[in-house]
Design a protein around this motif. Sequence first.
Motif, mmCIF file in Angstrom:
data_model
loop_
_atom_site.group_PDB
_atom_site.id
_atom_site.type_symbol
_atom_site.label_atom_id
_atom_site.label_comp_id
_atom_site.label_asym_id
_atom_site.label_seq_id
_atom_site.Cartn_x
_atom_site.Cartn_y
_atom_site.Cartn_z
ATOM 1 N N MET A 1 0.850 -1.193 0.000
ATOM 2 C CA MET A 1 0.000 0.000 0.000
ATOM 3 C C MET A 1 0.885 1.242 0.000
ATOM 4 O O MET A 1 1.926 1.261 0.652
ATOM 5 C CB MET A 1 -0.925 0.011 1.207
ATOM 6 N N ARG A 2 0.470 2.236 -0.729
ATOM 7 C CA ARG A 2 1.214 3.497 -0.803
ATOM 8 C C ARG A 2 0.412 4.581 -0.075
ATOM 9 O O ARG A 2 -0.778 4.762 -0.340
ATOM 10 C CB ARG A 2 1.439 3.866 -2.257
ATOM 11 N N THR A 3 1.055 5.269 0.836
ATOM 12 C CA THR A 3 0.365 6.240 1.686
ATOM 13 C C THR A 3 0.674 7.661 1.237
ATOM 14 O O THR A 3 1.826 8.015 0.994
ATOM 15 C CB THR A 3 0.775 6.060 3.156
ATOM 16 N N TYR A 4 -0.387 8.462 1.143
ATOM 17 C CA TYR A 4 -0.256 9.872 0.778
ATOM 18 C C TYR A 4 -0.911 10.731 1.851
ATOM 19 O O TYR A 4 -1.798 10.285 2.587
ATOM 20 C CB TYR A 4 -0.929 10.145 -0.575
ATOM 21 N N GLN A 5 -0.449 11.977 1.906
ATOM 22 C CA GLN A 5 -0.988 12.942 2.862
ATOM 23 C C GLN A 5 -1.652 14.080 2.095
ATOM 24 O O GLN A 5 -1.076 14.607 1.140
ATOM 25 C CB GLN A 5 0.128 13.501 3.745
ATOM 26 N N LEU A 6 -2.856 14.460 2.507
ATOM 27 C CA LEU A 6 -3.502 15.625 1.913
ATOM 28 C C LEU A 6 -2.727 16.876 2.304
ATOM 29 O O LEU A 6 -2.513 17.140 3.497
ATOM 30 C CB LEU A 6 -4.947 15.733 2.397
ATOM 31 N N VAL A 7 -2.288 17.642 1.310
ATOM 32 C CA VAL A 7 -1.469 18.822 1.598
ATOM 33 C C VAL A 7 -2.180 20.128 1.245
ATOM 34 O O VAL A 7 -1.807 21.186 1.748
ATOM 35 C CB VAL A 7 -0.118 18.743 0.855
ATOM 36 N N HIS A 8 -3.169 20.090 0.375
ATOM 37 C CA HIS A 8 -3.888 21.317 0.067
ATOM 38 C C HIS A 8 -5.228 20.991 -0.581
ATOM 39 O O HIS A 8 -5.457 19.891 -1.097
ATOM 40 C CB HIS A 8 -3.083 22.247 -0.846
ATOM 41 N N ARG A 9 -6.097 21.976 -0.526
ATOM 42 C CA ARG A 9 -7.412 21.863 -1.153
ATOM 43 C C ARG A 9 -7.774 23.218 -1.731
ATOM 44 O O ARG A 9 -7.712 24.236 -1.040
ATOM 45 C CB ARG A 9 -8.463 21.430 -0.128
ATOM 46 N N LEU A 10 -8.126 23.230 -3.015
ATOM 47 C CA LEU A 10 -8.545 24.460 -3.680
ATOM 48 C C LEU A 10 -9.991 24.318 -4.119
ATOM 49 O O LEU A 10 -10.392 23.259 -4.623
ATOM 50 C CB LEU A 10 -7.660 24.740 -4.900
ATOM 51 N N VAL A 11 -10.756 25.370 -3.943
ATOM 52 C CA VAL A 11 -12.150 25.377 -4.376
ATOM 53 C C VAL A 11 -12.246 26.233 -5.630
ATOM 54 O O VAL A 11 -11.942 27.429 -5.600
ATOM 55 C CB VAL A 11 -13.079 25.928 -3.276
#
Length: 494
Positions: A1-11
């Motif tokens: 499994m490869r793990t990622y982290q949410l780093v930003h969110r744009l609307v």
Amino acid sequence: MRTYQLVHRLVLPSDLETAPGVLQAFPWTCESISNLFDGKHRAQKESWDTVIAEYGGAVAVGRDKRANIVFPDEPSKTPKAFISPINSEIIEKTQVAWALRTNHPLDPLLVVTHNRCIFVWDVGRQSLIGFLRGHGGLITSIAVHPCSPNIFATTSADFTTRVYNLDILPQSPYPPHPRWRPWPGPSAASAAQGFDTLADQGSGIGRRIVLLAGGIYGGHLWDVLGAAFHPRLPLIATCGADRYVKFWRCVPGQSMIREDKPIFSAKLSAARIFSIAWLSDDLLMIHCGMAYAPSPDNPNSRASQDPNSEEESPLHYEKTVPARIVVFRWLGLQRFFPDGWTNDAIQHVRGISTDSQQSNSYTIISSLVLNPPNPPRHGEQQEWISNLGQQNHPRLIFAYPDPALRTVELTEMVTLQVPEELEGVTRDIKRLRLESAASATSASDQGLVHISILGAEKLWKNRVLSAAAVTNAGDILVLDSRGNLWGMRRVHDK
């Protein structure tokens, strides 16, 4: 499994609460200048590095008749936006793609489609510099030539693929047509799927130079969904809802050419083929959808109803063939393009009827099953979304509308094996047919790496994913139907 982290969110701004979208990360790096336009602009390496510093992290988002250029890693940068000047109530995907002109390689352009038309937007000056009349149906994709990005192709639901050159101007006005009796004046119409009408092609920059027509002579008989230029040879591959893959001659120039007979045509899937990409001179990859059929055993199926009954219940579907990623080799390359061929020889390249109707000159290298992450709900017909048609990153990202992500490397796809049930077949015959591979009972998804997103369970609840892309830095971008652009960065593997 490869793990990622949410780093930003744009609307992203939008006039619709939900709308389909398209993502296109900036496709070039500092080293790209050596390959673009046959290395013509190598001397401008320093200026090119400045362009990469400015736009290397940019992402173009097409959604709801507008194109937004955002910089996920640099929130301080002001987003750029282009809004189509054409008002239309049709909800369609606004396709976007990055492009360049031969004599202006330092000025990135964005090709945007909306309402069957094509717009060319100068990103730096934020001005519209080209308008081209497109297709007779909705435009389904844009493919840009990997080495000559002034050349791009659009595919459409009108069964055609059209190729454009941004280095030349539209032809306007057209010369008058001949007189056809009994009409007293010149005709304003043209042949089916032709482009010699009296209307202008457009304005600004760009001209349509090749039309790949659909029809009974060898063209597509349903929507064309994807295309890919060969990086070295004057060829373009197309795929579509008719389950066929076709290779066409594509000689960029100033004169307009109409082709209706491909040099390769084969049914390579039991369902729609969404996208296609060249991996090498004769190796290609396609993304096939799921094949559905009515279930006669289901009590809600129309096939099981009383034929004399006037009442109809919703038709129930069950999957019969899962979605797949297939790698195949074209065996006819040397026949059409032998060693030592010249550009002039392409004018004489012609296939026989079996080439343009149903060719046997291919062999399957590997096949990867794409199983849905969860059992589908009643009546649900969702398809995997991939970045295969972007042609700018060796990592494939697959997003399922019911939020789930998978990834695979292109190099790993080439080394995967055909399902075990077919091993004996491949020993006995030289060419393995995809119909056999599709009918295999194997549901193996070896090679796919599951992606875990830290903290995404609550954020993604009740959302529908509509596009996914991988940046040059290896980050994953995901767009949902509500206009939220999510950026994820790799943390660690397990």
